[in-house]
Design a protein around this motif. Sequence first.
Motif, PDB file in Angstrom:
ATOM      1  N   GLN A 155       0.829  -1.209   0.000  1.00 31.44           N
ATOM      2  CA  GLN A 155       0.000   0.000   0.000  1.00 31.44           C
ATOM      3  C   GLN A 155       0.863   1.259   0.000  1.00 31.44           C
ATOM      4  OE1 GLN A 155      -3.765   0.247   0.142  1.00 31.44           O
ATOM      5  NE2 GLN A 155      -2.806   2.019  -0.809  1.00 31.44           N
ATOM      6  N   ILE A 156       1.954   1.235   0.789  1.00 33.84           N
ATOM      7  CA  ILE A 156       2.846   2.396   0.845  1.00 33.84           C
ATOM      8  C   ILE A 156       3.541   2.594  -0.504  1.00 33.84           C
ATOM      9  CG2 ILE A 156       4.966   3.301   1.888  1.00 33.84           C
ATOM     10  CD1 ILE A 156       4.086   1.922   4.499  1.00 33.84           C
ATOM     11  N   LEU A 157       3.987   1.492  -1.106  1.00 31.78           N
ATOM     12  CA  LEU A 157       4.645   1.587  -2.412  1.00 31.78           C
ATOM     13  C   LEU A 157       3.695   2.148  -3.464  1.00 31.78           C
ATOM     14  CD1 LEU A 157       6.681  -1.759  -2.581  1.00 31.78           C
ATOM     15  CD2 LEU A 157       7.607   0.561  -2.397  1.00 31.78           C
ATOM     16  N   GLU A 158       2.413   1.748  -3.387  1.00 31.32           N
ATOM     17  CA  GLU A 158       1.428   2.281  -4.323  1.00 31.32           C
ATOM     18  C   GLU A 158       1.268   3.784  -4.130  1.00 31.32           C
ATOM     19  OE1 GLU A 158      -2.822   0.812  -5.863  1.00 31.32           O
ATOM     20  OE2 GLU A 158      -2.836   1.425  -3.761  1.00 31.32           O
ATOM     21  N   THR A 159       1.219   4.207  -2.878  1.00 32.87           N
ATOM     22  CA  THR A 159       1.050   5.625  -2.573  1.00 32.87           C
ATOM     23  C   THR A 159       2.268   6.436  -2.996  1.00 32.87           C
ATOM     24  OG1 THR A 159      -0.352   5.032  -0.678  1.00 32.87           O
ATOM     25  CG2 THR A 159       0.556   7.268  -0.728  1.00 32.87           C
ATOM     26  N   ALA A 160       3.465   5.882  -2.763  1.00 37.71           N
ATOM     27  CA  ALA A 160       4.707   6.597  -3.082  1.00 37.71           C
ATOM     28  C   ALA A 160       4.996   6.618  -4.580  1.00 37.71           C
ATOM     29  CB  ALA A 160       5.878   5.965  -2.337  1.00 37.71           C
ATOM     30  N   GLY A 161       4.556   5.577  -5.294  1.00 39.61           N
ATOM     31  CA  GLY A 161       4.843   5.491  -6.726  1.00 39.61           C
ATOM     32  C   GLY A 161       6.226   4.917  -6.977  1.00 39.61           C
ATOM     33  N   PRO A 162       6.513   4.562  -8.227  1.00 43.13           N
ATOM     34  CA  PRO A 162       7.822   3.965  -8.547  1.00 43.13           C
ATOM     35  C   PRO A 162       8.953   4.976  -8.392  1.00 43.13           C
ATOM     36  CG  PRO A 162       6.581   4.411 -10.551  1.00 43.13           C
ATOM     37  CD  PRO A 162       5.651   4.685  -9.410  1.00 43.13           C
ATOM     38  N   ARG A 163      10.092   4.485  -7.915  1.00 44.77           N
ATOM     39  CA  ARG A 163      11.258   5.361  -7.805  1.00 44.77           C
ATOM     40  C   ARG A 163      11.779   5.677  -9.205  1.00 44.77           C
ATOM     41  NH1 ARG A 163      13.144   0.209  -6.399  1.00 44.77           N
ATOM     42  NH2 ARG A 163      14.795  -0.578  -7.781  1.00 44.77           N
ATOM     43  N   ASP A 164      12.590   6.700  -9.311  1.00 47.83           N
ATOM     44  CA  ASP A 164      13.130   7.118 -10.610  1.00 47.83           C
ATOM     45  C   ASP A 164      13.850   5.951 -11.281  1.00 47.83           C
ATOM     46  OD1 ASP A 164      12.169   9.622 -10.172  1.00 47.83           O
ATOM     47  OD2 ASP A 164      14.092  10.496  -9.550  1.00 47.83           O
ATOM     48  N   GLY A 165      13.526   5.739 -12.545  1.00 52.60           N
ATOM     49  CA  GLY A 165      14.168   4.692 -13.329  1.00 52.60           C
ATOM     50  C   GLY A 165      13.519   3.329 -13.212  1.00 52.60           C
ATOM     51  N   ARG A 166      12.553   3.177 -12.300  1.00 53.50           N
ATOM     52  CA  ARG A 166      11.886   1.887 -12.124  1.00 53.50           C
ATOM     53  C   ARG A 166      10.739   1.758 -13.121  1.00 53.50           C
ATOM     54  NH1 ARG A 166      10.021  -1.870  -8.091  1.00 53.50           N
ATOM     55  NH2 ARG A 166       9.845  -3.773  -9.341  1.00 53.50           N
ATOM     56  N   ASP A 167      10.642   0.610 -13.760  1.00 58.29           N
ATOM     57  CA  ASP A 167       9.541   0.341 -14.685  1.00 58.29           C
ATOM     58  C   ASP A 167       8.224   0.389 -13.906  1.00 58.29           C
ATOM     59  OD1 ASP A 167       7.711  -0.591 -16.500  1.00 58.29           O
ATOM     60  OD2 ASP A 167       8.637  -2.554 -16.799  1.00 58.29           O
ATOM     61  N   PRO A 168       7.286   1.281 -14.286  1.00 54.44           N
ATOM     62  CA  PRO A 168       6.018   1.390 -13.552  1.00 54.44           C
ATOM     63  C   PRO A 168       5.221   0.092 -13.516  1.00 54.44           C
ATOM     64  CG  PRO A 168       6.332   3.319 -14.943  1.00 54.44           C
ATOM     65  CD  PRO A 168       7.411   2.331 -15.326  1.00 54.44           C
ATOM     66  N   VAL A 169       5.309  -0.720 -14.591  1.00 54.49           N
ATOM     67  CA  VAL A 169       4.569  -1.988 -14.604  1.00 54.49           C
ATOM     68  C   VAL A 169       5.162  -2.959 -13.580  1.00 54.49           C
ATOM     69  CG1 VAL A 169       3.971  -4.025 -15.973  1.00 54.49           C
ATOM     70  CG2 VAL A 169       3.760  -1.737 -16.974  1.00 54.49           C
ATOM     71  N   GLU A 170       6.485  -3.060 -13.533  1.00 55.04           N
ATOM     72  CA  GLU A 170       7.128  -3.924 -12.543  1.00 55.04           C
ATOM     73  C   GLU A 170       6.798  -3.450 -11.125  1.00 55.04           C
ATOM     74  OE1 GLU A 170      11.289  -4.254 -13.178  1.00 55.04           O
ATOM     75  OE2 GLU A 170      11.103  -5.220 -15.142  1.00 55.04           O
ATOM     76  N   HIS A 171       6.835  -2.150 -10.935  1.00 50.58           N
ATOM     77  CA  HIS A 171       6.490  -1.577  -9.629  1.00 50.58           C
ATOM     78  C   HIS A 171       5.064  -1.963  -9.250  1.00 50.58           C
ATOM     79  CE1 HIS A 171       6.106   1.453  -6.418  1.00 50.58           C
ATOM     80  NE2 HIS A 171       4.936   1.729  -6.948  1.00 50.58           N
ATOM     81  N   TYR A 172       4.151  -1.855 -10.189  1.00 45.55           N
ATOM     82  CA  TYR A 172       2.754  -2.154  -9.917  1.00 45.55           C
ATOM     83  C   TYR A 172       2.567  -3.629  -9.560  1.00 45.55           C
ATOM     84  CZ  TYR A 172      -2.282  -2.574 -10.520  1.00 45.55           C
ATOM     85  OH  TYR A 172      -3.613  -2.827 -10.320  1.00 45.55           O
ATOM     86  N   LEU A 173       3.261  -4.521 -10.257  1.00 43.20           N
ATOM     87  CA  LEU A 173       3.146  -5.945  -9.961  1.00 43.20           C
ATOM     88  C   LEU A 173       3.689  -6.251  -8.565  1.00 43.20           C
ATOM     89  CD1 LEU A 173       4.105  -7.452 -13.433  1.00 43.20           C
ATOM     90  CD2 LEU A 173       1.827  -7.378 -12.384  1.00 43.20           C
ATOM     91  N   ASP A 174       4.733  -5.532  -8.151  1.00 45.64           N
ATOM     92  CA  ASP A 174       5.216  -5.666  -6.772  1.00 45.64           C
ATOM     93  C   ASP A 174       4.160  -5.192  -5.776  1.00 45.64           C
ATOM     94  OD1 ASP A 174       7.631  -6.751  -7.478  1.00 45.64           O
ATOM     95  OD2 ASP A 174       8.782  -4.894  -7.246  1.00 45.64           O
ATOM     96  N   VAL A 175       3.509  -4.091  -6.123  1.00 49.21           N
ATOM     97  CA  VAL A 175       2.471  -3.536  -5.247  1.00 49.21           C
ATOM     98  C   VAL A 175       1.354  -4.549  -5.022  1.00 49.21           C
ATOM     99  CG1 VAL A 175       0.593  -1.845  -5.142  1.00 49.21           C
ATOM    100  CG2 VAL A 175       2.907  -1.094  -5.704  1.00 49.21           C
ATOM    101  N   ILE A 176       0.823  -5.118  -6.087  1.00 51.23           N
ATOM    102  CA  ILE A 176      -0.318  -6.023  -5.915  1.00 51.23           C
ATOM    103  C   ILE A 176       0.122  -7.381  -5.369  1.00 51.23           C
ATOM    104  CG2 ILE A 176      -1.758  -4.854  -7.602  1.00 51.23           C
ATOM    105  CD1 ILE A 176      -1.158  -7.036  -9.574  1.00 51.23           C
ATOM    106  N   GLY A 177       1.397  -7.741  -5.569  1.00 50.83           N
ATOM    107  CA  GLY A 177       1.905  -8.931  -4.904  1.00 50.83           C
ATOM    108  C   GLY A 177       1.803  -8.768  -3.401  1.00 50.83           C
ATOM    109  N   GLY A 178       2.093  -7.561  -2.915  1.00 52.81           N
ATOM    110  CA  GLY A 178       1.963  -7.277  -1.491  1.00 52.81           C
ATOM    111  C   GLY A 178       0.530  -7.065  -1.066  1.00 52.81           C
TER     112      GLY A 178
END
Length: 336
Positions: A155-178
């Motif tokens: 939930q925190i990662l979703e709120t913070a958004g992907p860090r610079d240079g991170r693929d938004p799709v990969e970030h999102y899949l990490d978010v929903i994995g959690g």
Amino acid sequence: MTVVGPFGLSVRDQALEADVQTGLSAVEAGLLDATKSEVPFITDAAQHLVRAGGKRFRPLLVMLAAQFGDPYAPGVVPSAVVVELTHLATLYHDDVMDEAEVRRGVASANARWGNSVAVLTGDFLFARASHILADLGPEAVRIQAEAFERLVTGQILETAGPRDGRDPVEHYLDVIGGKTGSLIAVSGRFGAMMSGADERVVDILTQYGERLGVAFQLADDVLDIASDSHESGKTPGTDLREGIPTLPVLHLRARAQAQGLPEDLELVELLDGDLTDETRHGEALRRLRLHPALEQARRDTVRYAQEARAVLAPLPECYAKSALEELCDAVVHRAG
């Protein structure tokens, strides 16, 4: 063939059907009991979403996983109540964060009683889940704590958004994995563990739940755009209107950035505008439904569901395994 559980899951064995139905009925009673308080107002708020219904996807998975051990073991039903209470608690908090007005076809708790009551009611449900967990032993407490940490981190990662240079799709899949995968993984783990199943079986059903959980959320992402009536009680395009970055939108943005096609850039501009305007919102929905990004999200849903199904391969052939495989098919079917 009898229909039970979410998505019209069919169980092809009368004994399994009876076990699952009995278990889910016991879970329902357990949920009502766990949400009672000496304060009537707290009971009303805590039972608000319990009585609104829901798919009970997580308790169903607990019941099916328990078939690989003793499904009548005393910890099975309480562990299913724990995972569903935890899930319900997160819904109260999510609705506050998203400023949602509707949940499961009824007014959200925050719309009915305000944000403070909704947050505190979610906390009350977490407390009741912890109380039940204490009777299931320290290992169950540890597992739930780790899953809850992953859920909150997502939930925190979703709120913070992907860090610079991170693929938004990969970030999102990490978010929903959690956010989603972790608790559904615990459902499979608790069902197998509480039934006394072999440790290898417990591990398989944990991995299965993790992958199925991601597929489940991705199917919801697709449904938010593609459906005429959303199963969760939300109207189509709710996430879109609220600016929640779901997988089809992330795929669209990635494609627009990589290829720079005018029609993609125009659609991204439309999405970045005011989607509380019904005309703009309707146009965005119409165009997204026809866009390759939606089909790409469907393929991702299928991939995770297929991975979940493949994890089950080492399990012995039985009706419970067939039902778990059918759950994978049902999740894919929801995504079209």
